[in-house]
Design a protein around this motif. Structure first.
Motif, PDB file in Angstrom:
ATOM      1  N   MET A  65       3.725  13.050   3.409  1.00 35.30           N
ATOM      2  CA  MET A  65       2.958  13.712   4.356  1.00 35.30           C
ATOM      3  C   MET A  65       1.312  14.044   3.670  1.00 35.30           C
ATOM      4  N   LYS A  66       1.428  15.013   2.787  1.00 32.39           N
ATOM      5  CA  LYS A  66       0.258  15.295   2.087  1.00 32.39           C
ATOM      6  C   LYS A  66      -0.591  14.037   1.375  1.00 32.39           C
ATOM      7  N   GLY A  67       0.479  13.427   1.185  1.00 29.58           N
ATOM      8  CA  GLY A  67      -0.503  11.813   0.631  1.00 29.58           C
ATOM      9  C   GLY A  67      -1.665  11.427   1.826  1.00 29.58           C
ATOM     10  N   LEU A  68      -0.555  11.128   3.492  1.00 25.66           N
ATOM     11  CA  LEU A  68      -1.210  10.689   3.934  1.00 25.66           C
ATOM     12  C   LEU A  68      -2.687  11.623   4.649  1.00 25.66           C
ATOM     13  N   ALA A  69      -2.178  12.572   4.249  1.00 26.59           N
ATOM     14  CA  ALA A  69      -3.843  13.751   4.661  1.00 26.59           C
ATOM     15  C   ALA A  69      -4.315  12.871   3.762  1.00 26.59           C
ATOM     16  N   LEU A  77      -2.194   8.273  -4.651  1.00 22.68           N
ATOM     17  CA  LEU A  77      -1.161   8.082  -5.944  1.00 22.68           C
ATOM     18  C   LEU A  77      -1.125   8.557  -7.095  1.00 22.68           C
ATOM     19  N   ARG A  78      -2.321   9.142  -7.393  1.00 24.61           N
ATOM     20  CA  ARG A  78      -1.895  10.625  -8.355  1.00 24.61           C
ATOM     21  C   ARG A  78      -0.910  11.295  -8.614  1.00 24.61           C
ATOM     22  N   TYR A  79      -0.843  11.672  -6.806  1.00 26.24           N
ATOM     23  CA  TYR A  79       0.065  12.899  -5.997  1.00 26.24           C
ATOM     24  C   TYR A  79       1.146  12.298  -6.182  1.00 26.24           C
ATOM     25  N   PHE A  80       1.442  11.175  -6.407  1.00 29.47           N
ATOM     26  CA  PHE A  80       3.085  10.751  -5.483  1.00 29.47           C
ATOM     27  C   PHE A  80       3.462  10.726  -7.339  1.00 29.47           C
ATOM     28  N   ILE A  81       2.719  10.158  -8.616  1.00 33.95           N
ATOM     29  CA  ILE A  81       3.074   9.841  -9.537  1.00 33.95           C
ATOM     30  C   ILE A  81       3.062  11.157 -10.103  1.00 33.95           C
ATOM     31  N   ALA A 105      16.113   3.544  -2.531  1.00 37.91           N
ATOM     32  CA  ALA A 105      15.906   3.286  -1.165  1.00 37.91           C
ATOM     33  C   ALA A 105      15.444   4.847  -1.245  1.00 37.91           C
ATOM     34  N   ILE A 106      15.202   5.679  -0.756  1.00 37.78           N
ATOM     35  CA  ILE A 106      14.744   6.601  -0.636  1.00 37.78           C
ATOM     36  C   ILE A 106      13.159   6.566  -1.105  1.00 37.78           C
ATOM     37  N   MET A 107      12.910   6.621  -2.267  1.00 41.25           N
ATOM     38  CA  MET A 107      11.468   6.220  -2.847  1.00 41.25           C
ATOM     39  C   MET A 107      10.766   4.808  -2.557  1.00 41.25           C
ATOM     40  N   VAL A 108      11.147   3.543  -2.263  1.00 42.43           N
ATOM     41  CA  VAL A 108      10.837   2.631  -1.624  1.00 42.43           C
ATOM     42  C   VAL A 108      10.772   3.103  -0.723  1.00 42.43           C
ATOM     43  N   ARG A 109      11.048   3.919   0.347  1.00 42.46           N
ATOM     44  CA  ARG A 109      11.084   3.516   1.482  1.00 42.46           C
ATOM     45  C   ARG A 109       9.275   4.298   1.953  1.00 42.46           C
ATOM     46  N   GLY A 110       9.427   5.925   0.764  1.00 44.53           N
ATOM     47  CA  GLY A 110       8.347   6.167   0.834  1.00 44.53           C
ATOM     48  C   GLY A 110       7.732   5.027   0.547  1.00 44.53           C
ATOM     49  N   VAL A 111       6.991   4.865  -0.046  1.00 42.67           N
ATOM     50  CA  VAL A 111       6.374   4.286  -0.436  1.00 42.67           C
ATOM     51  C   VAL A 111       5.885   3.128   0.551  1.00 42.67           C
ATOM     52  N   HIS A 112       7.168   2.158   0.764  1.00 41.43           N
ATOM     53  CA  HIS A 112       6.598   1.350   2.220  1.00 41.43           C
ATOM     54  C   HIS A 112       6.345   2.550   2.866  1.00 41.43           C
ATOM     55  N   LEU A 115       2.242   2.894   2.347  1.00 40.33           N
ATOM     56  CA  LEU A 115       1.815   1.507   2.188  1.00 40.33           C
ATOM     57  C   LEU A 115       1.210   0.842   3.656  1.00 40.33           C
ATOM     58  N   VAL A 116       2.574   1.156   5.538  1.00 41.14           N
ATOM     59  CA  VAL A 116       2.348   1.044   6.021  1.00 41.14           C
ATOM     60  C   VAL A 116       1.112   1.549   7.355  1.00 41.14           C
ATOM     61  N   GLU A 117       1.259   2.913   6.616  1.00 40.36           N
ATOM     62  CA  GLU A 117      -0.052   3.391   7.035  1.00 40.36           C
ATOM     63  C   GLU A 117      -1.545   3.344   6.573  1.00 40.36           C
ATOM     64  N   LEU A 118      -1.111   3.683   5.492  1.00 40.05           N
ATOM     65  CA  LEU A 118      -2.543   3.295   4.526  1.00 40.05           C
ATOM     66  C   LEU A 118      -3.300   1.950   5.345  1.00 40.05           C
ATOM     67  N   VAL A 119      -2.560   0.791   5.916  1.00 43.17           N
ATOM     68  CA  VAL A 119      -3.547  -0.881   6.289  1.00 43.17           C
ATOM     69  C   VAL A 119      -3.046  -0.030   7.519  1.00 43.17           C
ATOM     70  N   ARG A 120      -2.731   0.379   8.602  1.00 41.80           N
ATOM     71  CA  ARG A 120      -2.868   0.719   9.831  1.00 41.80           C
ATOM     72  C   ARG A 120      -3.614   1.038  10.173  1.00 41.80           C
ATOM     73  N   VAL A 121      -3.920   2.510   9.130  1.00 38.61           N
ATOM     74  CA  VAL A 121      -5.008   2.705   9.773  1.00 38.61           C
ATOM     75  C   VAL A 121      -6.656   2.702   9.188  1.00 38.61           C
ATOM     76  N   ARG A 122      -6.432   1.690   7.676  1.00 40.61           N
ATOM     77  CA  ARG A 122      -7.944   1.956   6.953  1.00 40.61           C
ATOM     78  C   ARG A 122      -8.365   0.422   7.194  1.00 40.61           C
ATOM     79  N   TYR A 123      -6.767  -0.988   7.138  1.00 35.81           N
ATOM     80  CA  TYR A 123      -7.201  -1.836   7.322  1.00 35.81           C
ATOM     81  C   TYR A 123      -6.459  -2.780   8.744  1.00 35.81           C
ATOM     82  N   PRO A 124      -7.121  -2.017   9.554  1.00 37.04           N
ATOM     83  CA  PRO A 124      -6.236  -2.390  10.733  1.00 37.04           C
ATOM     84  C   PRO A 124      -6.077  -4.407  10.959  1.00 37.04           C
ATOM     85  N   SER A 125      -6.947  -4.738  10.474  1.00 35.14           N
ATOM     86  CA  SER A 125      -7.146  -6.272  11.064  1.00 35.14           C
ATOM     87  C   SER A 125      -7.095  -7.285   9.714  1.00 35.14           C
ATOM     88  N   LEU A 126      -6.535  -7.096   8.462  1.00 36.15           N
ATOM     89  CA  LEU A 126      -6.179  -8.314   7.939  1.00 36.15           C
ATOM     90  C   LEU A 126      -5.637  -8.987   8.327  1.00 36.15           C
TER      91      LEU A 126
END
Length: 185
Positions: A65-69, A77-81, A105-112, A115-126
């Motif tokens: 949630m913080k990363g998406l904000a 990514l700095r915050y996640f690290i 699995a929990i960690m991978v799901r969080g990163v995934h 990334l899905v939200e990042l692409v959806r919001v910032r790169y919708p026409s990949l």
């Protein structure tokens, strides 16, 4: 009130894992540490695996949630690290236990999800099909988590370099965007 009890049990679980080891963090030990009844424990959690899942889900859900904000991927990514590094002793304890698969699995799901939200919001026409994009984001999610677990234990870790490397690799291969140094991705 129920959430406070869950948090109390989760905090006691973390403490027990760090002081006595994961295998000693039993339901009996938790109810003694928390001063609650067995019935109260089972009202909130089904078993210790449920405590593991909830505890890490809360941690990485908050990171998500913080990363998406955040405006910049670098900052997220700095915050996640930082969170992984700060919680690495606990995460490593769980990874060396029977809960390894759930933790990863929990960690991978969080990163995934991020990334899905990042692409959806910032790169919708990949220019990738939905299955190809999902495969790429799954690959990156597993890779980022593996890289962080491998590198975050190094006290000499250059976090900024790692952030730049991850951003550059994703940008160059997935987003087809040239990235040099720090970027406003």
């Amino acid at each position: 009130m129920a959430r406070d009890r869950k948090r109390l049990i989760a905090d006691a679980f973390i403490d027990l894992c760090e002081t006595m080891g994961v295998e000693k963090a039993t339901v009996t030990a938790l109810i003694e540490r928390c001063g609650i009844s067995r019935q109260t424990f089972y009202y909130h959690f089904q078993n210790i695996g449920d405590v593991v899942t909830w505890t890490l889900g809360q941690l990485f859900g908050e990171v998500l949630m913080k990363g998406l904000a955040m405006d910049r991927v670098h900052d997220a990514l700095r915050y996640f690290i930082a969170v992984v590094t700060e919680n690495l002793p606990f995460i490593e304890l769980l990874l060396s236990s029977r809960w390894h698969n759930e933790v990863e699995a929990i960690m991978v799901r969080g990163v995934h999800t991020y990334l899905v939200e990042l692409v959806r919001v910032r790169y919708p026409s990949l220019g990738l099909s939905v299955p190809d994009l999902d495969a790429a984001l799954t690959l990156y999610s597993h890779g980022i988590v593996g890289l962080l677990l491998d590198r975050c234990a190094d006290p000499a870790l250059d976090r900024e370099l790692l952030v730049d490397q991850i951003i550059r690799i994703i940008s160059d291969t997935l987003l087809n965007v040239e990235v040099t140094g720090t970027t406003s991705l």
